[in-house]
Design a protein around this motif. Sequence first.
Motif, PDB file in Angstrom:
ATOM      1  N   GLY A 252       0.835  -1.210   0.000  1.00  0.00           N
ATOM      2  CA  GLY A 252       0.000   0.000   0.000  1.00  0.00           C
ATOM      3  C   GLY A 252       0.862   1.249   0.000  1.00  0.00           C
ATOM      4  N   VAL A 253       0.158   2.388  -0.062  1.00  0.00           N
ATOM      5  CA  VAL A 253       0.907   3.656  -0.065  1.00  0.00           C
ATOM      6  C   VAL A 253       1.474   3.920   1.319  1.00  0.00           C
ATOM      7  N   VAL A 254       2.415   4.858   1.349  1.00  0.00           N
ATOM      8  CA  VAL A 254       3.044   5.221   2.619  1.00  0.00           C
ATOM      9  C   VAL A 254       1.990   5.772   3.583  1.00  0.00           C
ATOM     10  N   GLN A 255       2.067   5.358   4.820  1.00  0.00           N
ATOM     11  CA  GLN A 255       1.122   5.886   5.821  1.00  0.00           C
ATOM     12  C   GLN A 255       1.914   6.590   6.933  1.00  0.00           C
ATOM     13  N   LYS A 256       1.456   7.803   7.300  1.00  0.00           N
ATOM     14  CA  LYS A 256       2.110   8.523   8.398  1.00  0.00           C
ATOM     15  C   LYS A 256       1.468   8.079   9.704  1.00  0.00           C
ATOM     16  N   VAL A 257       2.326   7.763  10.689  1.00  0.00           N
ATOM     17  CA  VAL A 257       1.795   7.285  11.982  1.00  0.00           C
ATOM     18  C   VAL A 257       2.322   8.181  13.099  1.00  0.00           C
ATOM     19  N   HIS A 258       1.464   8.562  14.028  1.00  0.00           N
ATOM     20  CA  HIS A 258       1.886   9.390  15.169  1.00  0.00           C
ATOM     21  C   HIS A 258       2.625   8.500  16.159  1.00  0.00           C
ATOM     22  N   THR A 259       3.884   8.823  16.380  1.00  0.00           N
ATOM     23  CA  THR A 259       4.679   7.948  17.272  1.00  0.00           C
ATOM     24  C   THR A 259       5.391   8.815  18.308  1.00  0.00           C
ATOM     25  N   PRO A 260       4.632   9.349  19.259  1.00  0.00           N
ATOM     26  CA  PRO A 260       5.223  10.280  20.231  1.00  0.00           C
ATOM     27  C   PRO A 260       6.353   9.650  21.033  1.00  0.00           C
ATOM     28  N   GLU A 261       7.529  10.301  21.012  1.00  0.00           N
ATOM     29  CA  GLU A 261       8.688   9.860  21.809  1.00  0.00           C
ATOM     30  C   GLU A 261       9.176   8.462  21.439  1.00  0.00           C
ATOM     31  N   VAL A 262       8.756   7.932  20.265  1.00  0.00           N
ATOM     32  CA  VAL A 262       9.229   6.598  19.857  1.00  0.00           C
ATOM     33  C   VAL A 262      10.430   6.807  18.953  1.00  0.00           C
ATOM     34  N   ARG A 263      11.674   6.648  19.477  1.00  0.00           N
ATOM     35  CA  ARG A 263      12.877   7.049  18.743  1.00  0.00           C
ATOM     36  C   ARG A 263      13.789   5.897  18.335  1.00  0.00           C
ATOM     37  N   ASN A 369       5.032   1.217   5.368  1.00  0.00           N
ATOM     38  CA  ASN A 369       4.861   0.871   3.942  1.00  0.00           C
ATOM     39  C   ASN A 369       5.814   1.665   3.054  1.00  0.00           C
ATOM     40  N   VAL A 370       7.004   1.923   3.543  1.00  0.00           N
ATOM     41  CA  VAL A 370       7.956   2.678   2.719  1.00  0.00           C
ATOM     42  C   VAL A 370       8.713   1.709   1.815  1.00  0.00           C
ATOM     43  N   VAL A 371       8.668   1.975   0.486  1.00  0.00           N
ATOM     44  CA  VAL A 371       9.353   1.097  -0.480  1.00  0.00           C
ATOM     45  C   VAL A 371      10.560   1.833  -1.058  1.00  0.00           C
TER      46      VAL A 371
END
Length: 567
Positions: A252-263, A369-371
Motif C-alpha cells: 500500500g501507499v506510505v502511511q504517516k503514523v503518530h509515534t510520540p517519543e518513539v525514537r 509501507n515505505v518502499v
Amino acid sequence: MRQSNLFLNTLREAPSEAEAASHNLLLRAGFIRQLAAGVYSYLPLGWRVLRKVEQIVREELERAGAQEILMPVLQPTELWKESGRYSVYGPELIRLKDRHDREFALGPTHEEVITTLVKNEISSYRKLPVTLYQIQTKFRDERRPRFGLLRGREFLMKDAYSFDKDQEGLDQSYKTMYEAYFNIFRRCGLDFRVVEADGGVISGEGDTHEFMALADIGEDTIAACSSCKYAANLEKAQSGELSIMSTTEQIGVVQKVHTPEVRTVEQVADYFKTGAQRIFKTLIYTANDKPLAVVVRGDHEVNEIKLKNYLGVEMLVLADAERTVAATGVPTGFVGPVGLKIPVLVDIAVLQQGVGITGANIADHHFKNVVPGRDFPALQQGDFRNVIEGDSCPHCTGGELQFFKGIEVGHVFKLGTKYSEALGARFLDANGREQAMIMGCYGIGVSRILAAIVEQNHDERGMIWPKSLAPYAVHLVPVSTKDEVQTMIANDLYDKLRSHGVDVLLDDRDERAGVKFNDSDLIGIPVRIVIGKDAVNGQVEYVERRSSGKQTLPIDEAIARIIDLAH
Ligand code: 9G3
C-alpha cells in the motif's frame, strides 16, 4: 643460567590495570617492566623470547630471498610532506625538532624512507625485484595504549618492502612473503587465520591480508565461514546475497503514523510490533564536511570503512544530535530518507527487505509501507554495513558467517605505485621507458607475538611457552639446596645438559620448594626436572608444563629425553 644470578623478580600480583592475561603474566613472570604508558623494558627472560621470535622471522625472510637492512628511527618530515601523509596523521605521529630546529618524526613505519633509499640506488629493471626488511622499534603515540605489549607506543616490528618492475612481479613477491608468514606463525606455535582486510583507499581487491592470532582479548573481529575458507576482517567482510523478500504482496501507499517519543529501533519495533529488520535506520554523516544520509536495516550497523571507500574520502564523521537537526531539520529518532534534501545512500539489504518503516522527517512521526526506490531514491546503493553472525557466506552456498576475536600479528599489502609515484622512485624498463616501481609492504608485530603467544598458551598457574620460543629448554629444580646429594646431582645435570648445547635454567636459590615450583609454573619453561628425595637412588622427576604430566625417570633417561627434545 643459575637463577640466583638471574636478573629476575617474579610478582605474586600484577598491577590492577593489567586486564589482559598476557599483560598480567609477562609482568608477574618478570619478562617485561613498564617505563611509561605503552613503553616497556624487556628483562632477560622476555628478551630471550623476543630474540627467538626475531630469529624465526630472519630465517624465514632470508629463505624468502629478502635482505635485511636497518633504517633510522629519525625521519625528516619533509619525506612525509612529499608522500602527502604529513597531514593525514595527527598526534599519533611523534614529531620533534633537532638542535637546528629541523622537524623529524619518530618512525611509525618506513614506506617513505625505504622508497627514498631505493630510489637513489636502483634505476634499471635489471636490478629488480628486490625485497628489503628490517626489525626495528616503531613509535605510534596511541591515545589509549593498553593490554601491555598488545598495544604499545614503542614496539618491535619487522617491516619488509618489495620493489618490482611489473604487477606480476609484485604478485610473486606478495605470494612469497605470504608463504613466509605462514611458516613464521606456524613455527611460533600461533593459532592464526589469514583474513581479507581493508587496504584503505590505496588498495584494490585482494590486495591486503591480515594474519590474526585467535584470542578473545583481540581487538579485531573476524567473520569466518562455517564451511569454506572464507575469512575477512569485519571492516571488509561481506555477506552472500540475502534472500530477496517476496514482494508479491501489493504494498500500500506510505502511511504517516503518530509515534510520540518513539525514537530508537527497539522502541519503533515494539510500537509497530515488528522485527528490527523491517525498520530502515537513517544515519546522517558528513563526508569532507558535506552532509549525507545512509539507510541500513534496523538490525545492521553502518561500516564506516566501506562507506569511506565507496565515497573515496578520508574524513567521515557521524553527525551528533545538533548536526543531525542542522542537516535535516528533524530531531534524531525521526529522521528518514523520504523527502530528504541531502544525498541518500542505501544499503543493499534495505532494498532486499523491500518495504519497511522509517522516520517521517517530522517530530514524533514515522512512515510505514515505505518502499525504497518508490518512496525515496535508491540509486546510490551499495554494501555499507557490517555483516552479522548468521549471514550467509559470500563465497560458498550453505555456509554461515561466525565471529571470532583476533590479534593482528601480520599485515601484508600490495601498494602498487602509491609511494614510488609520490617520491619519484622510477626505473628504466627493457624498452628504455621510465616506470614507477611497483611496491608491496609486509609487517609483523614482533613484540606483539610475545603477547599473542601468552594469550593462547597459559593456564591459572602461568605461561606455557612453546618449545620454539621458550627462554630456556629445561628448568632444573633441586628441592633442597641444603641437601648435598641433590645439589651435586643438579650441578652435574646442569653441566651435562649444557655440554650438549641445551639451554638450562638451574634454580639454585635458597628458597622453599613451593616457591620454586610456583615460579617455575609461572615462567612456563616447557620441561622441568625436579631433583628431590629419589635423587640419591639416581631418579629424578620429569615434569611437562603443558600437560602437567609427571614421570619419575633414571637420570640418564631424563637427560636423553631432554637432548632429544632440544634438537
Ligand atoms: C603513521 C602512524 C601510524 C600508522 C601509519 C603511519 C599504520 C601507517 C599502516 C602501515 C602499513 C604497513 C609497513 C609494514 C606493514 C604495515 N599506522 N600504518 O602507515 F604515521 Cl602515526 O604501517 N607499513
